[in-house]
Motif scaffolding. Structure first.
Motif, PDB file in Angstrom:
ATOM      1  N   THR A   1       0.840  -1.197   0.000  1.00 51.26           N
ATOM      2  CA  THR A   1       0.000   0.000   0.000  1.00 51.26           C
ATOM      3  C   THR A   1       0.877   1.249   0.000  1.00 51.26           C
ATOM      4  O   THR A   1       2.063   1.200   0.377  1.00 51.26           O
ATOM      5  N   ILE A   2       0.279   2.354  -0.403  1.00 52.27           N
ATOM      6  CA  ILE A   2       1.016   3.614  -0.403  1.00 52.27           C
ATOM      7  C   ILE A   2       1.388   4.019   1.023  1.00 52.27           C
ATOM      8  O   ILE A   2       2.444   4.603   1.274  1.00 52.27           O
ATOM      9  N   GLU A   3       0.517   3.668   1.991  1.00 59.05           N
ATOM     10  CA  GLU A   3       0.818   3.973   3.393  1.00 59.05           C
ATOM     11  C   GLU A   3       2.032   3.202   3.882  1.00 59.05           C
ATOM     12  O   GLU A   3       2.892   3.749   4.609  1.00 59.05           O
TER      13      GLU A   3
ATOM     14  N   ALA B   1       5.633   4.609   5.090  1.00 60.19           N
ATOM     15  CA  ALA B   1       6.228   4.223   6.372  1.00 60.19           C
ATOM     16  C   ALA B   1       7.668   3.756   6.176  1.00 60.19           C
ATOM     17  O   ALA B   1       8.559   4.084   6.980  1.00 60.19           O
ATOM     18  N   ASP B   2       7.916   2.999   5.111  1.00 58.63           N
ATOM     19  CA  ASP B   2       9.282   2.567   4.821  1.00 58.63           C
ATOM     20  C   ASP B   2      10.184   3.767   4.546  1.00 58.63           C
ATOM     21  O   ASP B   2      11.339   3.805   4.983  1.00 58.63           O
ATOM     22  N   PHE B   3       9.645   4.748   3.815  1.00 61.52           N
ATOM     23  CA  PHE B   3      10.412   5.968   3.540  1.00 61.52           C
ATOM     24  C   PHE B   3      10.770   6.685   4.841  1.00 61.52           C
ATOM     25  O   PHE B   3      11.907   7.118   5.033  1.00 61.52           O
TER      26      PHE B   3
ATOM     27  N   SER C   1      11.590   9.520  13.741  1.00 59.95           N
ATOM     28  CA  SER C   1      10.130   9.570  13.856  1.00 59.95           C
ATOM     29  C   SER C   1       9.650   8.679  14.991  1.00 59.95           C
ATOM     30  O   SER C   1      10.075   7.526  15.124  1.00 59.95           O
ATOM     31  N   VAL C   2       8.739   9.212  15.774  1.00 63.54           N
ATOM     32  CA  VAL C   2       8.167   8.464  16.891  1.00 63.54           C
ATOM     33  C   VAL C   2       6.973   7.628  16.430  1.00 63.54           C
ATOM     34  O   VAL C   2       6.767   6.505  16.901  1.00 63.54           O
ATOM     35  N   ILE C   3       6.202   8.156  15.501  1.00 65.28           N
ATOM     36  CA  ILE C   3       5.022   7.408  15.048  1.00 65.28           C
ATOM     37  C   ILE C   3       5.380   6.384  13.968  1.00 65.28           C
ATOM     38  O   ILE C   3       4.570   5.519  13.644  1.00 65.28           O
ATOM     39  N   ARG C   4       6.603   6.493  13.396  1.00 66.48           N
ATOM     40  CA  ARG C   4       7.136   5.495  12.456  1.00 66.48           C
ATOM     41  C   ARG C   4       6.303   5.371  11.186  1.00 66.48           C
ATOM     42  O   ARG C   4       6.228   4.297  10.569  1.00 66.48           O
TER      43      ARG C   4
END
Length: 255
Positions: free
Chosen positions: A198-200, A204-206, A214-217
């Motif tokens: 998925t684009i999400e 997230a990988d980016f 990033s805390v929310i990853r």
């Protein structure tokens, strides 16, 4: 809590897509009338159609002083000014010439300077106003591959803080909002999801690879950033001015 903006008029620059469009939608949902802007008339018309009742549009090239002046005149009364117009792109410092710097500065900084100069005095006369500058976590966490962009976003922090002090006691608040990686049109266009991803998940990988603090990853959604803008635009934020409000998922590693 009710972010009631009934009877308020908002001008959101760069609002045909991305965070600006999300902010326009959020302000409309709160009851405000919203003026959409963009360079191309077709894009403005399309954005207004998607937003629906309560939205109008004015096409303007905000790198041009005369277009900023015209926009301020045609907008009429503005109670909420969201200075979101901007551009970004990676480029090495040593390959960034004066014309590049001027282009970023005129779009990312001077558009906000000119519109604020034109519209804030009337807000002060009415005793109420909200001015919001869209900065970025890149204002603090300057990206080495986008130094020119980071400098413009740092300038917005100085501008918003100085203007907040200039407007002290008038009922006009001035704040900066600092998004981090956000699933806007600009970010999604640069992602290349793996097959079945998925684009999400690709975003997230980016974030994990390029913003490991990033805390929310993950990347924020446009709506999550727009929620902060709606709050700052609302009467409920009356004790918040001169602030740099981060919606960066904890990317900036500071307390």
């Amino acid at each position: 809590m009710n972010f009631d903006l009934s009877g308020k008029r908002a001008l959101v620059t760069g609002s045909t897509k991305g965070i600006g469009h999300g902010a326009a939608a959020a302000l409309l949902e709160c009851g405000a009338e919203v003026i959409v802007t963009g360079r191309a008339q077709d894009d403005v018309d399309s954005a207004v159609q998607r937003l629906g009742a309560g939205a109008t549009g004015i096409a303007a090239d905000l790198t041009r002083p005369e277009d900023c002046d015209r926009l301020a005149r045609e907008a009429g009364r503005v109670d909420i000014l969201v200075n979101n117009a901007g551009k970004f792109g990676g480029q090495d410092f040593f390959d960034t010439n004066d014309a590049d710097w001027d282009g970023y500065w005129s779009t990312n900084v001077m558009s906000g300077v000119r519109l604020s100069r034109a519209l804030i005095p009337a807000m002060a006369e009415r005793g109420w106003g909200r001015v919001i500058f869209l900065s970025s976590e890149s204002a603090i966490n300057i990206p080495p591959d986008m130094i020119h962009y980071g400098v413009t976003k740092t300038a917005y922090l100085a501008l918003s803080r100085g203007l907040a002090k200039r407007m002290a006691g008038t009922g006009v608040t001035v704040n900066a909002v600092l998004p981090g990686p956000t699933l806007s049109d600009g970010m999604t266009s640069g992602l290349d999801p793996a097959e079945g991803q998925t684009i999400e998940d690709a975003a997230a990988d980016f974030v994990k690879a390029n913003r490991p603090s990033s805390v929310i990853r993950r990347a924020a959604s446009v709506e999550e950033v727009a929620n902060m803008i709606a709050y700052v635009a609302s009467p409920l934020s009356s004790a918040t001015s001169g602030a740099s409000l981060r919606v960066d998922g904890g990317v900036v590693d500071t307390i």
